[in-house]
Design an enzyme around this catalytic site. Structure first.
Site, PDB file in Angstrom:
ATOM      1  N   PHE A 263      -0.977  -6.181  -4.668  1.00 38.22           N
ATOM      2  CA  PHE A 263      -1.449  -7.453  -4.097  1.00 38.22           C
ATOM      3  C   PHE A 263      -0.771  -8.620  -4.798  1.00 38.22           C
ATOM      4  O   PHE A 263      -0.520  -8.573  -6.002  1.00 38.22           O
ATOM      5  CB  PHE A 263      -2.972  -7.590  -4.249  1.00 38.22           C
ATOM      6  CG  PHE A 263      -3.738  -6.696  -3.329  1.00 38.22           C
ATOM      7  CD1 PHE A 263      -4.114  -7.122  -2.061  1.00 38.22           C
ATOM      8  CD2 PHE A 263      -4.059  -5.404  -3.716  1.00 38.22           C
ATOM      9  CE1 PHE A 263      -4.793  -6.293  -1.193  1.00 38.22           C
ATOM     10  CE2 PHE A 263      -4.743  -4.558  -2.863  1.00 38.22           C
ATOM     11  CZ  PHE A 263      -5.113  -4.995  -1.596  1.00 38.22           C
ATOM     12  N   HIS A 265       2.164 -12.006  -4.649  1.00 39.66           N
ATOM     13  CA  HIS A 265       3.625 -12.080  -4.673  1.00 39.66           C
ATOM     14  C   HIS A 265       4.044 -13.440  -5.201  1.00 39.66           C
ATOM     15  O   HIS A 265       3.396 -14.442  -4.918  1.00 39.66           O
ATOM     16  CB  HIS A 265       4.207 -11.870  -3.262  1.00 39.66           C
ATOM     17  CG  HIS A 265       5.640 -11.473  -3.290  1.00 39.66           C
ATOM     18  ND1 HIS A 265       6.666 -12.386  -3.365  1.00 39.66           N
ATOM     19  CD2 HIS A 265       6.213 -10.238  -3.286  1.00 39.66           C
ATOM     20  CE1 HIS A 265       7.808 -11.728  -3.397  1.00 39.66           C
ATOM     21  NE2 HIS A 265       7.568 -10.438  -3.356  1.00 39.66           N
ATOM     22  N   ARG A 274       7.174  -8.024   4.908  1.00 35.58           N
ATOM     23  CA  ARG A 274       7.532  -6.617   5.137  1.00 35.58           C
ATOM     24  C   ARG A 274       6.320  -5.727   5.386  1.00 35.58           C
ATOM     25  O   ARG A 274       6.446  -4.590   5.855  1.00 35.58           O
ATOM     26  CB  ARG A 274       8.302  -6.084   3.916  1.00 35.58           C
ATOM     27  CG  ARG A 274       9.535  -6.903   3.586  1.00 35.58           C
ATOM     28  CD  ARG A 274      10.035  -6.644   2.173  1.00 35.58           C
ATOM     29  NE  ARG A 274       9.076  -7.079   1.154  1.00 35.58           N
ATOM     30  CZ  ARG A 274       9.264  -6.974  -0.148  1.00 35.58           C
ATOM     31  NH1 ARG A 274      10.376  -6.444  -0.606  1.00 35.58           N
ATOM     32  NH2 ARG A 274       8.338  -7.381  -1.007  1.00 35.58           N
ATOM     33  N   ASP A 316       4.452  -2.946  -1.712  1.00 34.61           N
ATOM     34  CA  ASP A 316       4.076  -1.756  -2.475  1.00 34.61           C
ATOM     35  C   ASP A 316       2.721  -1.197  -2.042  1.00 34.61           C
ATOM     36  O   ASP A 316       2.437  -0.015  -2.278  1.00 34.61           O
ATOM     37  CB  ASP A 316       4.050  -2.076  -3.980  1.00 34.61           C
ATOM     38  CG  ASP A 316       5.449  -2.358  -4.502  1.00 34.61           C
ATOM     39  OD1 ASP A 316       6.393  -1.734  -3.999  1.00 34.61           O
ATOM     40  OD2 ASP A 316       5.597  -3.211  -5.396  1.00 34.61           O
TER      41      ASP A 316
END
Ligand code: CMC
Length: 375
Positions: A263, A265, A274, A316
């Site tokens: 979580f 960015h 993405r 991720d």
């Protein structure tokens, strides 16, 4: 003298120009050489994307055939690489083994012995292609060794993604699985001046060689604030176990001031461009493997994180459980990221060489004032 402005973590600092990719958090877009990554993920092989990142244009059919056949010819591991990997305990983290193997490839490249060859664009293109072709073999070797299995030789009748899965599992999975894997590689391939790419550029800026830059980048990628997060997502899922426990787990984790992996960015504050593409692949995989429970857990933690912190998932978050469903060991997830990102790293190394300026920032000294020895 006024204090200089400090940009901790280089947050918000534009360090250089690049023609390789652009990340635009306002429009939530990521373009590789101008193409939206979602379009590339929908329509291109990973080989085409690698070619695009290195050459600036997608290959013509003839160029693609030549590129693919060269890549296929470079997949076999040298015995010396196998021995280097065998010398590392099977229990070591796969990123440590991968970093060692890539470093060794540099030592084995005899062309590096001529100092003039370090910056030679033609030789560097060959070196990047060699790394691109070797990384799947190294990652598959590491994964199989961890499980006490013999290595599987590469097959040159298979494309990059299928061959990667073949070498890892000894079989080629169904097309839906191959496709989800290919999508993950395309999404992971490039992301402008992220920590590992910047590391590679710093190393290249000293006019060091491409293997050194990639070795350093692997070290930077390993950390849980960067590539290590995809592995850490799965560890969190293992702790939570079922969707109904997600809120309670999250509250306890936040109370302990833990970062919730997968979580947040540095660049995207309203969601990672993405994620929808990778999430769609995760849904297909969960359906294929009849694992609705994993999606429930995924949704429960995402919703709880949204409610508690208003922080959105990054790539991720869906890729960790997707790799789990494909059958990879959790510790192998970040090496998969490295195998994809080696394309972006090397493209940036070439761009750095082409218009180099040594990367050497300043710092503000806050230690003791000048003092002198009393002897
Ligand atoms: N869990 C809990 N709190 C968070 C998280 C998180 N994942 N991310 C950000 N925050 C909080 C943070 O605690 C801080 O709160 P406060 O202002 O109260 O101290 C605020 O949000 C701002 O966070 P930050 O850490 O200052 O923001 P950053 O831009 O420096 O960090 C980050 C970005 C990716 C390092 C961070 O979001 C994080 O640690 N995430 C978890 C690790 C992760 O998933 N990394 C993968 C990144 S994307 C893919 C990749 O490159 O590999």
């Amino acid at each position: 003298m006024t204090d200089p402005e400090i940009h901790k973590g280089l947050a918000g600092v534009v360090v250089d120009t690049t023609t390789i990719s652009s990340v635009n958090p306002q429009t939530n877009s990521l373009l590789y050489r101008g193409y939206p990554v979602q379009e590339l993920a929908a329509h291109c092989s990973f080989e085409e994307v690698a070619y695009l990142l290195w050459h600036g244009e997608l290959p013509t059919p003839e160029q693609l055939v030549a590129f693919e056949s060269l890549e296929r010819s470079l997949r076999r591991l040298d015995d010396r690489t196998r021995r280097a990997l065998d010398d590392i305990p099977a229990s070591a983290h796969p990123m440590d083994a991968l970093r060692t193997a890539v470093s060794q490839l540099g030592g084995l490249d005899a062309t590096l012995q001529q100092p003039d060859s370090i910056l030679d664009p033609e030789l560097n293109e060959g070196r990047a292609l060699y790394l691109f072709a070797q990384l799947p073999a190294i990652v598959a070797y590491i994964q199989r060794r961890r499980r006490g299995l013999d290595p599987v030789e590469p097959r040159d009748d298979l494309d990059y993604s299928r061959n990667f899965l073949w070498m890892t599992f000894g079989e080629v999975p169904d097309d839906v699985v191959v496709d989800a894997f290919r999508v993950s590689l395309v999404l992971y391939a490039e992301h402008s001046f992220n920590a590992s790419t910047f590391t590679a550029r710093v190393i290249a800026s000293t006019l060091s060689d491409v293997y050194s830059a990639v070795t350093g980048a692997i070290g930077a990628l390993k950390g849980p604030l960067h590539g290590g997060a995809n592995e850490a997502v799965m560890h969190a899922f293992e702790e939570i176990r079922t969707a109904d426990r997600a809120e309670e787990w999250l509250d306890a984790a936040l109370a302990e001031k833990r970062k919730i992996m997968g979580f947040g960015h540095r660049v995207y504050k309203n969601g990672d461009s993405r994620v929808p593409t990778m999430h769609a692949s995760l849904v297909v995989l969960a359906d294929h493997y009849d694992r609705r429970d994993l999606l429930d857990l995924y949704d429960a933690l995402e919703n709880a994180m949204g409610e508690r912190k208003n922080i959105k998932p990054n790539l991720d978050y869906p890729s960790g459980p997707a790799y789990n469903l494909m059958g990879f060991d959790t510790e192998t997830f970040t090496p998969l990221f490295a195998a994809a990102r080696v394309t972006g790293w090397t493209a940036h190394v070439f761009e750095q060489y082409a218009a180099n300026s040594l990367i050497r920032p300043l710092s503000q000294y806050t230690g003791p004032a000048e003092r002198h020895l009393e002897r």
